[in-house]
Design a protein around this motif. Structure first.
Motif, PDB file in Angstrom:
ATOM      1  N   MET A 116      19.416  39.755  -5.559  1.00 28.58           N
ATOM      2  CA  MET A 116      18.139  40.250  -5.845  1.00 28.58           C
ATOM      3  C   MET A 116      18.092  41.633  -6.694  1.00 28.58           C
ATOM      4  N   CYS A 117      16.968  41.846  -7.329  1.00 31.32           N
ATOM      5  CA  CYS A 117      16.605  42.847  -8.220  1.00 31.32           C
ATOM      6  C   CYS A 117      15.094  42.710  -8.494  1.00 31.32           C
ATOM      7  N   PHE A 118      14.254  43.642  -8.942  1.00 31.22           N
ATOM      8  CA  PHE A 118      12.972  43.635  -9.110  1.00 31.22           C
ATOM      9  C   PHE A 118      12.525  42.660  -9.741  1.00 31.22           C
ATOM     10  N   GLU A 119      12.808  42.274 -11.174  1.00 24.92           N
ATOM     11  CA  GLU A 119      12.453  41.599 -12.098  1.00 24.92           C
ATOM     12  C   GLU A 119      12.318  39.919 -11.688  1.00 24.92           C
ATOM     13  N   SER A 120      11.036  39.585 -11.883  1.00 27.13           N
ATOM     14  CA  SER A 120      10.845  38.168 -11.570  1.00 27.13           C
ATOM     15  C   SER A 120      11.356  37.144 -12.565  1.00 27.13           C
ATOM     16  N   ASP A 121      11.476  37.532 -13.752  1.00 28.50           N
ATOM     17  CA  ASP A 121      12.120  36.615 -14.885  1.00 28.50           C
ATOM     18  C   ASP A 121      13.564  36.619 -14.652  1.00 28.50           C
ATOM     19  N   HIS A 122      14.353  35.931 -14.023  1.00 28.56           N
ATOM     20  CA  HIS A 122      16.048  36.341 -14.325  1.00 28.56           C
ATOM     21  C   HIS A 122      16.362  36.229 -15.656  1.00 28.56           C
ATOM     22  N   LEU A 123      15.904  35.737 -16.650  1.00 29.82           N
ATOM     23  CA  LEU A 123      16.509  35.931 -18.070  1.00 29.82           C
ATOM     24  C   LEU A 123      16.270  37.141 -18.701  1.00 29.82           C
ATOM     25  N   ARG A 124      15.488  37.922 -18.201  1.00 29.93           N
ATOM     26  CA  ARG A 124      15.325  39.284 -18.452  1.00 29.93           C
ATOM     27  C   ARG A 124      15.683  40.483 -17.585  1.00 29.93           C
ATOM     28  N   CYS A 125      16.798  40.095 -16.960  1.00 27.36           N
ATOM     29  CA  CYS A 125      16.990  41.005 -15.730  1.00 27.36           C
ATOM     30  C   CYS A 125      18.711  40.986 -15.824  1.00 27.36           C
ATOM     31  N   HIS A 126      19.416  41.909 -15.578  1.00 28.91           N
ATOM     32  CA  HIS A 126      21.096  42.036 -15.486  1.00 28.91           C
ATOM     33  C   HIS A 126      21.646  41.081 -14.222  1.00 28.91           C
ATOM     34  N   ARG A 127      20.700  40.563 -13.408  1.00 35.44           N
ATOM     35  CA  ARG A 127      21.296  39.841 -12.322  1.00 35.44           C
ATOM     36  C   ARG A 127      21.950  38.677 -12.806  1.00 35.44           C
ATOM     37  N   ASP A 128      21.076  37.932 -13.812  1.00 35.05           N
ATOM     38  CA  ASP A 128      21.527  36.791 -14.604  1.00 35.05           C
ATOM     39  C   ASP A 128      22.999  36.773 -15.149  1.00 35.05           C
ATOM     40  N   ILE A 129      23.483  37.935 -15.538  1.00 34.98           N
ATOM     41  CA  ILE A 129      24.942  38.303 -15.937  1.00 34.98           C
ATOM     42  C   ILE A 129      25.834  38.073 -14.735  1.00 34.98           C
ATOM     43  N   ILE A 130      25.340  38.853 -13.645  1.00 33.43           N
ATOM     44  CA  ILE A 130      26.186  38.844 -12.359  1.00 33.43           C
ATOM     45  C   ILE A 130      26.195  37.188 -11.763  1.00 33.43           C
ATOM     46  N   ILE A 131      25.109  36.606 -11.789  1.00 34.73           N
ATOM     47  CA  ILE A 131      25.120  35.222 -11.304  1.00 34.73           C
ATOM     48  C   ILE A 131      25.734  34.181 -12.085  1.00 34.73           C
ATOM     49  N   ASP A 132      25.876  34.513 -13.378  1.00 33.08           N
ATOM     50  CA  ASP A 132      26.951  33.545 -14.058  1.00 33.08           C
ATOM     51  C   ASP A 132      28.304  34.007 -13.902  1.00 33.08           C
ATOM     52  N   GLU A 133      28.692  34.945 -13.916  1.00 25.81           N
ATOM     53  CA  GLU A 133      30.155  35.311 -13.383  1.00 25.81           C
ATOM     54  C   GLU A 133      30.528  34.794 -12.207  1.00 25.81           C
ATOM     55  N   VAL A 134      29.417  35.033 -11.239  1.00 18.69           N
ATOM     56  CA  VAL A 134      29.759  34.712  -9.932  1.00 18.69           C
ATOM     57  C   VAL A 134      29.909  33.042  -9.963  1.00 18.69           C
ATOM     58  N   ALA A 135      28.939  32.543 -10.255  1.00 16.51           N
ATOM     59  CA  ALA A 135      28.957  31.032 -10.231  1.00 16.51           C
ATOM     60  C   ALA A 135      30.215  30.300 -11.161  1.00 16.51           C
ATOM     61  N   SER A 136      30.609  30.873 -12.223  1.00 22.98           N
ATOM     62  CA  SER A 136      31.618  30.303 -12.858  1.00 22.98           C
ATOM     63  C   SER A 136      33.046  30.493 -12.196  1.00 22.98           C
ATOM     64  N   ARG A 137      33.079  31.595 -11.310  1.00 25.99           N
ATOM     65  CA  ARG A 137      34.276  31.837 -10.666  1.00 25.99           C
ATOM     66  C   ARG A 137      34.234  31.144  -9.119  1.00 25.99           C
ATOM     67  N   ALA A 138      33.137  30.867  -8.674  1.00 24.32           N
ATOM     68  CA  ALA A 138      33.070  30.241  -7.387  1.00 24.32           C
ATOM     69  C   ALA A 138      32.966  28.929  -7.521  1.00 24.32           C
ATOM     70  N   GLY A 139      32.365  28.257  -8.431  1.00 28.88           N
ATOM     71  CA  GLY A 139      32.119  27.000  -8.718  1.00 28.88           C
ATOM     72  C   GLY A 139      30.779  26.479  -7.874  1.00 28.88           C
ATOM     73  N   VAL A 140      29.967  27.299  -7.821  1.00 26.91           N
ATOM     74  CA  VAL A 140      28.796  26.902  -6.790  1.00 26.91           C
ATOM     75  C   VAL A 140      27.498  26.627  -7.529  1.00 26.91           C
ATOM     76  N   SER A 141      26.324  26.223  -6.962  1.00 29.47           N
ATOM     77  CA  SER A 141      25.355  26.022  -7.732  1.00 29.47           C
ATOM     78  C   SER A 141      24.456  27.183  -7.477  1.00 29.47           C
ATOM     79  N   VAL A 142      23.617  27.320  -8.472  1.00 30.58           N
ATOM     80  CA  VAL A 142      22.422  28.348  -8.718  1.00 30.58           C
ATOM     81  C   VAL A 142      21.146  27.950  -8.538  1.00 30.58           C
TER      82      VAL A 142
END
Length: 145
Positions: A116-142
């Motif tokens: 979670m972060c403030f921004e409603s649009d994940h594409l305009r938020c740093h959390r998208d980078i975090i999620i890409d990193e975690v998902a690629s390493r964990a092999g889980v869905s988003v």
């Protein structure tokens, strides 16, 4: 989903509906990736948010090391994503950020974790980078809420 990642911003949401949304998606842990876990929006500062989540059976973790520095927010808001992403990847290269990512990878493999972060649009938020990193390493869905 029984394991994986949920991407969520609280922009435009009220606390009760936000907690209900997370509950409906079986979130076990909410990882707050704001640099400072404070908000002018009622209920979204660290203490009130963690209390509300605990009452709904969810854990709250504040991962300050994964917060986007104040001077790197403008590139995301103004559409200069390459600039913002490059600077945020420098943040992710720091030891405390690496530990936080490892923690999210471990959790995402065993439960549903909301990032979670403030921004409603994940594409305009740093959390998208975090999620890409975690998902690629964990092999889980988003899932994006």
């Amino acid at each position: 989903m029984k394991t994986g990642i949920v991407s969520v911003g609280y922009e435009g949401r009220d606390l009760e509906a936000f907690v209900d949304l997370l509950s409906r998606h079986d979130v076990a842990t909410l990882a707050d990736v704001r640099l400072n876990a404070i908000s002018r929006r009622a209920g979204f500062s660290k203490t009130k948010l963690s209390t509300s989540l605990a009452a709904a059976g969810m854990e709250y973790v504040h991962l300050k090391s994964l917060g986007n520095p104040r001077d790197n927010r403008d590139p995301f808001h103004r559409g200069r994503l390459e600039e913002g992403i490059a600077k945020f990847k420098e943040v992710l290269s720091q030891d405390d950020a690496k530990l936080a990512i490892n923690s999210l990878v471990a959790r995402a493999c065993t439960e549903v974790v909301a990032i979670m972060c403030f921004e409603s649009d994940h594409l305009r938020c740093h959390r998208d980078i975090i999620i890409d990193e975690v998902a690629s390493r964990a092999g889980v869905s988003v899932m994006y809420l």
